[in-house]
Design an enzyme around this catalytic site. Structure first.
Site, PDB file in Angstrom:
ATOM      1  CG  ASP A  81      -2.074   0.960   1.085  1.00 39.93           C
ATOM      2  OD1 ASP A  81      -3.230   0.494   0.961  1.00 39.93           O
ATOM      3  OD2 ASP A  81      -1.835   2.196   1.096  1.00 39.93           O
ATOM      4  CB  ILE A  82       0.760   4.283  -2.128  1.00 45.31           C
ATOM      5  CG1 ILE A  82       1.840   5.202  -2.652  1.00 45.31           C
ATOM      6  CG2 ILE A  82      -0.522   5.028  -1.816  1.00 45.31           C
ATOM      7  CD1 ILE A  82       1.526   5.784  -4.030  1.00 45.31           C
ATOM      8  N   GLY A 142     -15.338   2.917   3.900  1.00 47.29           N
ATOM      9  CA  GLY A 142     -13.956   3.348   3.705  1.00 47.29           C
ATOM     10  C   GLY A 142     -13.353   2.961   2.370  1.00 47.29           C
ATOM     11  CD  GLN A 143     -14.709  -0.559  -2.571  1.00 51.56           C
ATOM     12  OE1 GLN A 143     -15.842  -0.846  -2.178  1.00 51.56           O
ATOM     13  NE2 GLN A 143     -14.139  -1.141  -3.610  1.00 51.56           N
ATOM     14  CB  SER A 144     -10.702   5.385  -1.379  1.00 51.35           C
ATOM     15  OG  SER A 144      -9.531   4.611  -1.193  1.00 51.35           O
ATOM     16  CG  HIS A 160      -8.579  -3.150  -2.485  1.00 51.13           C
ATOM     17  ND1 HIS A 160      -9.520  -2.428  -3.193  1.00 51.13           N
ATOM     18  CD2 HIS A 160      -8.389  -2.470  -1.325  1.00 51.13           C
ATOM     19  CE1 HIS A 160      -9.864  -1.358  -2.498  1.00 51.13           C
ATOM     20  NE2 HIS A 160      -9.205  -1.359  -1.347  1.00 51.13           N
ATOM     21  CG  HIS A 185      -6.863  -2.908   3.073  1.00 52.30           C
ATOM     22  ND1 HIS A 185      -6.166  -1.732   2.865  1.00 52.30           N
ATOM     23  CD2 HIS A 185      -8.088  -2.725   2.506  1.00 52.30           C
ATOM     24  CE1 HIS A 185      -6.941  -0.864   2.209  1.00 52.30           C
ATOM     25  NE2 HIS A 185      -8.115  -1.446   1.989  1.00 52.30           N
TER      26      HIS A 185
END
Ligand code: AMP
Length: 112
Positions: free
Chosen positions: A30-31, A91-93, A98, A100
Site C-alpha cells: 500500500d502506498i 472506507g472504500q476509495s 482488494h 488489505h
C-alpha cells in the site's frame, strides 16, 4: 477496466512495489501504509467491490484470500487482519476489489 487504478497497477501500467504476481492474483505494498506491513491483494479480474461478486467469482476470490494467507506466512506474520472495505461508507476509495493485509502492530477491535 479502463480508468481503473488497480487494473493499471496489475497490468504494470502504473508502478507498484510488487509482493506477488501470477495470472490471476497481484499483490503490492500500500502506498500509504496503516501498519508496518500493509499489502493489498487483488484479483486481476475487475470486480468493483465485494458486493459485486457472483457465484462464478468464488474460486478467484478464494485464490486471492488463500494467497493473502501465504503472503502473511512468508512475511512472518502470525497475527494479522485481512480486510475488504465494501462501499464508500465502509472506507472504500478504490473500486477494484482488494483485501488489505495488515500486521506488525497490535490491531484494535472493533475497527473504527
Ligand atoms: P480502500 O480505501 O479500502 O479502497 O483502499 C485503497 C487503498 O489503496 C488505500 O489504502 C490507499 O492507500 C491505496 N492506494 C491508493 N493508490 C495506491 C497506489 N498507487 N499504490 C498503492 N496503493 C495505493
Amino acid at each position: 477496466m479502463p480508468d481503473c487504478l488497480f487494473c493499471k497497477i496489475a497490468a504494470g501500467e502504473i508502478p507498484s512495489k510488487k509482493v506477488y504476481s501470477d495470472e490471476k492474483v497481484y499483490a503490492f505494498h500500500d502506498i500509504a501504509p496503516k501498519a508496518p506491513t500493509h499489502v493489498l491483494i487483488i484479483p486481476r479480474k475487475h470486480i468493483g467491490k465485494l458486493a459485486d461478486a457472483r457465484e462464478g467469482d468464488a474460486a478467484g476470490i478464494g485464490e486471492v484470500v488463500t494467497r493473502a494467507a501465504a503472503i502473511a506466512r512468508e512475511l512472518g506474520l502470525e497475527h494479522y487482519r485481512l480486510v475488504a472495505n465494501n462501499g464508500e461508507g465502509a472506507g472504500q476509495s478504490v473500486f477494484h476489489l482488494h483485501f488489505h493485509l495488515l500486521g506488525g502492530r497490535p490491531l484494535a477491535w472493533p475497527p473504527g
